[in-house]
Write a protein that holds these residues in place. Structure first.
Motif, PDB file in Angstrom:
ATOM      1  N   SER A  48       0.854  -1.191   0.000  1.00 41.92           N
ATOM      2  CA  SER A  48       0.000   0.000   0.000  1.00 41.92           C
ATOM      3  C   SER A  48       0.882   1.231   0.000  1.00 41.92           C
ATOM      4  CB  SER A  48      -0.912   0.010   1.220  1.00 41.92           C
ATOM      5  OG  SER A  48      -0.194   0.517   2.325  1.00 41.92           O
ATOM      6  N   ARG A  49       0.231   2.422  -0.104  1.00 42.03           N
ATOM      7  CA  ARG A  49       1.001   3.665  -0.079  1.00 42.03           C
ATOM      8  C   ARG A  49       1.476   3.985   1.326  1.00 42.03           C
ATOM      9  NH1 ARG A  49      -2.900   7.345  -3.519  1.00 42.03           N
ATOM     10  NH2 ARG A  49      -2.387   6.427  -5.524  1.00 42.03           N
ATOM     11  N   THR A  50       0.781   3.485   2.328  1.00 44.33           N
ATOM     12  CA  THR A  50       1.102   3.834   3.712  1.00 44.33           C
ATOM     13  C   THR A  50       1.377   2.563   4.504  1.00 44.33           C
ATOM     14  OG1 THR A  50      -1.257   3.806   4.135  1.00 44.33           O
ATOM     15  CG2 THR A  50      -0.257   5.950   3.746  1.00 44.33           C
ATOM     16  N   PRO A  51       2.527   1.921   4.227  1.00 49.62           N
ATOM     17  CA  PRO A  51       2.780   0.602   4.804  1.00 49.62           C
ATOM     18  C   PRO A  51       2.710   0.561   6.324  1.00 49.62           C
ATOM     19  CG  PRO A  51       4.747   1.494   3.735  1.00 49.62           C
ATOM     20  CD  PRO A  51       3.608   2.367   3.358  1.00 49.62           C
ATOM     21  N   LEU A  52       3.117   1.657   7.006  1.00 52.47           N
ATOM     22  CA  LEU A  52       3.156   1.591   8.463  1.00 52.47           C
ATOM     23  C   LEU A  52       1.797   1.874   9.089  1.00 52.47           C
ATOM     24  CD1 LEU A  52       6.569   3.137   9.495  1.00 52.47           C
ATOM     25  CD2 LEU A  52       6.014   0.877   8.660  1.00 52.47           C
ATOM     26  N   TRP A  53       0.835   2.306   8.279  1.00 50.14           N
ATOM     27  CA  TRP A  53      -0.496   2.554   8.826  1.00 50.14           C
ATOM     28  C   TRP A  53      -1.424   1.366   8.592  1.00 50.14           C
ATOM     29  CZ3 TRP A  53      -1.374   8.337   7.006  1.00 50.14           C
ATOM     30  CH2 TRP A  53      -0.582   9.168   7.814  1.00 50.14           C
TER      31      TRP A  53
END
Lengths: 646, 205
Positions: free
Chosen positions: A542-547
């Motif tokens: 995804s674009r926001t791997p840590l979220w």
């Protein structure tokens, strides 16, 4: 000849107990002499950032000296010659030795971390670029201390910069060092492009790439197409000065305006080379401090790319008063106005992101808010200066000085300092003091407005730029006095941040790996990251791997006992092959010395350039010399001709 | 590789991936493309500079200076293009595991480059105008000299590759050095095309 490495010796990074081996493999040699062998991207990126900040401080000190000279009319603190030297050095330092290396350094440090890889594509080239930058900077400042600094302004217009009117060594230092330092910018640009295109974590398609990485990619492509022009220009100027060629000499059929074309074809994109990565920083920080994805990802990325393209069609707006054909000028006015469209799109996307979110007003976010205010004012005066009739009036006056400082401080310095506060915990493992940070921001913000806003008025009152003094009767003294005081206020603000970076490692608390709860991969690594960046290379979906709630998957089968990293495909970032990375070495330093010798030698005895050329050849040979044991081979398998691994 | 099925919701094992990178999977391949882009910008800056100055002058070259003859630069153009062919054959030899062929073709290319350099050196002697008389002469000398230096560096680099070839370094799996050297060689050879037209044909129109 072919030393087969037995298969049983291979240790992979997913195996138990491989961590110390991985750490040792990626270790940078310690000690004084070890320093010259470092190639790891974080070491080099950190050096770029620190060195550029030192040059920023030096450039700032020169600016304060200039302000001291201008504090009262007919001041005798310094003469015209010295004033013009420090004025030239201030501009040259801030553009070539602070802004570009600072942004590139941030990119070099962060991009591999954001992409989830262990190093950049050409680690030794990285080191070479740094030494070139360092040597060029030190040389130019030595020239200043020897009283031989260039004194023709940061754009060195001919015929003033020609041999007839500037017979000393000053301008020669400028032309040689500009050519030289562009090598550094160009190597970093190529390296960033290749790393971004080929070393993204599996699954990080172009469409999932962090916006900061996009901005660095756009910046790098702009460098590749813009910087060669100024190299050609400064080489031609150097030839004019050394061998009496006639490129810019009207009497010999040359054309002084050619210099302006060559310089500004680089010079205008240069402004955006500095601003585009800053836009990336702004998007990143806004997204983190609002805790939501950036609104209109595609629109933001496309606007940055558009800015990159359009910025190559603006250069003539620096030359409105040179008597070019009117139709041509109108075209460049239109192009200058056009750049407002993608810039506007970005601003609206940021507003939409901020809208209705709980913004955490920590220091990095404060600097971003400051960026909004200052950059918009700079943009407005830009629109004014883009219209020809107004420009005819304001050209070469303090109005332009005010405009360019609003744009550059607003567009680059404030976002860069925001980035510094934001990523400092990642680089050092410690937070910067919030209280000092807020003080620093407000002093800078108030100081810079008080310094540069009155300069608009000075310009409208007719004070020309680049003058070392002015007469009592002109009526400029009150504003000049005020501006000088404000400049010291602003400088004090910057000083607080410098103090902050020095004391925080000892005082403040440990940051932890993700102090801002950010979404991009650099916060997945420890703070500061270990020698190998990531324990395992990540797989991204995804674009926001840590979220994401789901755990981050990993790449297995990368060797821990030699420097290996993963190569992925250009568009879809599918795992493609494994690349063996080079180890620490002295050769980049040696090559930087030999190239520097060639360039500096050229100034004194042109034949030394040839000597430097051949010395460099040997350095390159030593650099690329294949080290044994050569990577062993296995007979190709059916259908996979080049998959041999021992 | 099994790219089509590569999923991103599971661990990916790459232990059996190739460590021999020979084409677009090698970062250096892209790095050389970057270098060529940079040099291409330089070549276009020189070409545009020439055309810009040409347009400033009703008479070009000035003062009835005679134009350089066409025959000799055409020979050097042909030699440069031929050397691209031998470089291509050298690469093919590595591909087919024929080390002897590789060495022969590489040094043939270097020899042709040396021939071109020799021709060019003679041209420098015969230029009808010095570099410091008029900007026409400055352009002629600078652009020719710029390309001269590039041939020198391409020739030295390729000679070094040839010696590594003699030592048996290049094999089918280990040929990226040859691949990127050939790319740069082709660029240097083809970069002469715009200069050739600008310096020798353009003033005749």
């Amino acid at each position: 000849m072919k030393n087969q490495i037995p298969t049983e010796q291979a240790i992979f990074d997913h195996q138990q107990g491989s961590e110390p081996i991985l750490d040792k493999t990626w270790l940078s040699p310690t000690g004084f002499f070890g320093w010259f062998t470092h190639v790891n991207q974080r070491k080099i990126g950190f050096r770029f950032v620190v060195t550029s900040l030192i040059f920023f401080a030096l450039g700032g000190l020169l600016a304060l000296l200039m302000r001291l000279q201008l504090v009262q009319p007919e001041n005798t603190l310094m003469g015209a010659e010295f004033y013009h030297q420090i004025m030239t050095m201030h501009g040259t330092t801030m553009m070539f030795f602070f802004a570009v290396p600072a942004m590139e350094g941030l990119g070099i440090y962060l991009v591999p971390l954001m992409l989830g890889t262990r190093d950049m594509s050409f680690p030794r080239l990285n080191a070479f670029g740094y030494y070139v930058y360092l040597i060029a900077g030190i040389t130019l400042y030595l020239a200043l201390f020897l009283g031989m600094a260039p004194d023709t302004g940061w754009f060195s217009y001919v015929p003033l910069a020609g041999i007839e009117f500037s017979p000393g060594k000053g301008v020669s230092f400028w032309t040689t060092m500009i050519t030289f330092i562009e090598i550094s910018a160009l190597t970093a640009a190529v390296e960033l492009i290749v790393t971004i295109l080929k070393q993204r974590a599996p699954g990080m398609t172009l469409n999932r790439m962090p916006i900061f990485v996009w901005s660095i990619l756009v910046m790098s492509f702009m460098i590749v197409f813009a910087m060669p022009t100024v190299m050609v220009g400064s080489v031609l100027l150097a030839l004019d000065r050394t061998f009496a060629t006639q490129f810019f000499v009207a009497a010999g059929g040359g054309d002084p305006l050619l210099w302006q074309h060559l310089f500004w074809f680089f010079g205008h994109p240069e402004v955006y080379i500095i601003v585009v990565p800053a836009l990336g920083i702004v998007s990143t920080i806004i997204s983190t401090f609002c805790q939501r994805e950036i609104f209109g990802y595609t629109a933001v990325v496309l606007s940055m790319v558009t800015i990159g393209f359009v910025s190559f069609g603006l250069w003539v707006h620096h030359m409105f008063t040179t008597g070019l054909p009117h139709l041509g000028l109108s075209f460049f006015t239109a192009a200058s106005a056009m750049i407002a469209i993608p810039s506007g799109v970005q601003i609206f996307c940021w507003i939409a992101t901020l809208w209705g979110s709980k913004v955490r007003l920590k220091t990095p976010m404060l600097f971003i808010m400051g960026f909004f205010a200052v950059f918009v004012i700079g943009g407005l005066t830009g629109v004014m200066a883009a219209s020809i009739p107004f420009d005819m009036q304001a050209h070469d006056s303090y109005f332009v000085v005010a405009h360019l400082h609003y744009v550059l401080i607003g567009g680059a310095v404030l976002p860069f300092f925001a980035g510094l506060y934001y990523w400092y915990p990642k680089m050092t493992g410690k937070m910067l003091s919030e209280r000092l940070g807020q003080w620093s921001f407000w002093l800078i913000f108030v100081g810079l407005n008080l310094t540069f806003f009155p300069m608009h008025q000075l310009g409208l009152d007719g004070m020309p730029r680049r003058v070392y003094t002015y007469l009592h009767s002109m009526g400029w003294e009150d504003i000049n006095f005020f501006v000088t005081c404000a400049a010291f206020l602003m400088a004090f603000g910057f000083l607080l941040t410098f103090i902050n970076t020095f004391i925080s490692p000892h005082k403040s608390k440990s940051a932890g790996s993700n102090p801002w709860q950010a979404d991009t991969l650099e916060w997945w690594a420890e703070s500061p990251p270990r020698n190998y960046n990531f324990r395992h290379l990540p797989v991204v979906n995804s674009r926001t791997p840590l979220w994401q709630k789901a755990p981050i998957h990993k790449v297995t089968g990368i060797r821990a006992d030699r420097r290996e990293t993963l190569i992925t495909t250009l568009l879809d970032a599918k795992a493609q092959s494994v690349c063996i990375m080079p180890t620490p070495t002295y050769w980049p330093f040696v090559l930087a010395l030999t190239v520097g010798f060639g360039f500096l030698g050229f100034m004194f005895k042109p034949i030394l350039f040839v000597v430097g050329f051949f010395l460099s050849f040997f350095a390159i040979l030593g650099w690329l010399w294949p080290s044994r044991p050569w990577l062993a081979e296995k007979p190709p398998e059916e259908g996979h001709p080049i998959r041999g691994l021992q | 590789m099994n790219n089509e099925q590569q999923a991103t919701n599971a661990d990916i094992d790459v232990s059996n991936f190739s460590r021999h990178l020979n084409g677009r999977n090698a970062p250096i391949w892209w790095g050389i493309i970057g270098l060529i882009l940079i040099e291409l910008s330089v070549v276009s800056a020189f070409t545009v500079t020439y055309l810009y100055l040409y347009m400033q002058h009703p008479q070009w070259p000035p003062n009835d200076i005679e134009l350089p003859p066409l025959l000799i630069p055409t020979w050097s153009m042909i030699l440069m293009l031929l050397s691209c062919v031998t470089m291509y054959l050298a690469g093919k030899s590595v591909e087919k595991s024929q080390p002897k062929g590789f060495v022969i073709y590489t040094f043939a290319s270097v020899f042709m480059a040396l021939l071109v350099l020799w021709i060019r050196w003679g041209q420098f002697d015969n230029f009808s105008m010095s570099w410091n008389e008029h900007v026409y002469g400055s352009l002629l000398w600078t652009i020719s000299g710029f390309h001269f230096i590039h041939i020198v560096s391409a020739a030295i680099g390729t000679a070094a590759i040839g010696f590594f070839g003699v030592a048996g370094f290049y094999t089918k799996q280990r040929q990226i050095g040859v691949v990127v050297d050939t790319m740069y060689w082709n660029f240097v050879a083809l970069a002469w095309l715009p200069f050739y037209f600008v310096l020798y044909y353009f003033p005749r129109f």
